[in-house]
Design an enzyme around this catalytic site. Structure first.
Site, short mmCIF file in Angstrom:
data_model
loop_
_atom_site.label_atom_id
_atom_site.label_comp_id
_atom_site.label_asym_id
_atom_site.label_seq_id
_atom_site.Cartn_x
_atom_site.Cartn_y
_atom_site.Cartn_z
N ASP A 18 0.87 -1.18 0.00
CA ASP A 18 0.00 0.00 0.00
C ASP A 18 0.90 1.23 0.00
O ASP A 18 1.52 1.55 1.01
CB ASP A 18 -0.90 0.00 1.24
N ASN A 45 4.76 3.07 -10.04
CA ASN A 45 3.61 3.28 -10.91
C ASN A 45 2.29 3.55 -10.19
O ASN A 45 1.27 3.79 -10.83
CB ASN A 45 3.44 2.05 -11.81
N THR A 67 0.62 9.12 -1.93
CA THR A 67 0.53 7.87 -2.70
C THR A 67 1.39 7.91 -3.94
O THR A 67 2.13 6.97 -4.24
CB THR A 67 -0.93 7.60 -3.10
N TYR A 126 -5.67 23.19 -0.85
CA TYR A 126 -5.89 22.06 -1.77
C TYR A 126 -6.74 22.40 -2.99
O TYR A 126 -7.82 22.97 -2.89
CB TYR A 126 -6.56 20.91 -1.02
#
Length: 253
Positions: A18, A45, A67, A126
């Site tokens: 993860d 990736n 991530t 954001y």
């Protein structure tokens, strides 16, 4: 995948990872090293795109950046010694680290490119597409700064790092996009001729991982070196990103 290449489980091995969790990344790297396998190629990736609402990773960082970049930064660091060790073996191919970026790196926050540390996980700053662009710019900057450091510290280790734009491919990456049904229909007709299949989208990544002559630190698309955003060429920005990333990841080294 195993069935397609005729391995029936013998050539393909699945391991859990993860990238949004630094603890998971650390565990994966530890488990991979225990296998004793060589490591010639690392393709970073994992990706999520344009989350409409601000979200945090398990470690408290803005989720797209965490991530798409930070997990890869830690993973690469933890596996780099194994790649160097493999590259030293007689007859071993050049080690390749391929960061899958995107032409969307042009869309990062302006004019900074990479937000200051205190802004990176600030919900009030954001913007979905700017955050995605920042994560993809981070992929390019990481590849280039890593490649510079590999060259500067070279002691016979034959490892390079590059970044790629795979093209626009219809995958679940687009699952967070909210588009009216009518526009979806119209858009599908207009855009489909320009989309790549999954095989076509993987071509540049495979090319950079395996082709005989690849320029370390390069940005590739359609199996050729391409231009990239001015921000992606600034080493001062690469060093800034490296310092922030290392600060967050160091506890998991």
């Amino acid at each position: 995948v195993s069935r397609e290449i005729g391995g029936e489980g013998k050539l393909v091995h699945q391991m859990e990872l993860d990238l949004s969790s630094l603890e998971s990344v650390k565990g994966f790297a530890r488990d991979f090293k225990k296998t004793g396998k060589d490591l010639n190629i690392l393709v970073n990736n994992a990706g999520i795109m344009a989350l409409p609402e601000f979200r945090r990773s398990k470690d408290g960082h803005e989720l797209q950046w965490a991530t798409n970049h930070l997990g890869h930064f830690l993973l690469t660091h933890l596996l780099l010694d194994k790649m160097k060790e493999t590259s030293r073996k007689k007859g071993a191919p050049q080690g390749r680290i391929v960061n899958v970026s995107s032409s969307a790196h042009y869309m990062s926050y302006k004019p900074k490119g990479i937000l200051d540390e205190e802004e990176l996980s600030d919900p009030s700053v954001y913007k979905p597409w700017s955050a995605y662009g920042q994560a993809k710019l981070s992929n390019v900057l990481h590849a280039r700064e890593l490649n510079c450091r590999l060259k500067e510290g070279a002691k016979g280790d034959d490892v390079i790092a590059v970044a790629v734009h795979p093209g626009v491919i219809v995958t679940k990456l687009q699952r967070h996009l909210k588009v009216p049904v009518l526009m979806q229909s119209v858009g599908k007709v207009a855009v489909t001729p320009f989309l790549k299949s999954i095989d076509q989208g993987a071509a540049t990544t495979v090319y950079c991982a395996t082709a005989p002559s690849i320029k370390g630190g390069g940005f590739y698309a359609d199996c050729n070196e391409q231009g990239s955003a001015p921000e992606s060429k600034r080493r001062d920005l690469g060093k800034k990103l490296w310092a922030i990333s290392e600060k967050y990841a160091k506890a998991f080294y």
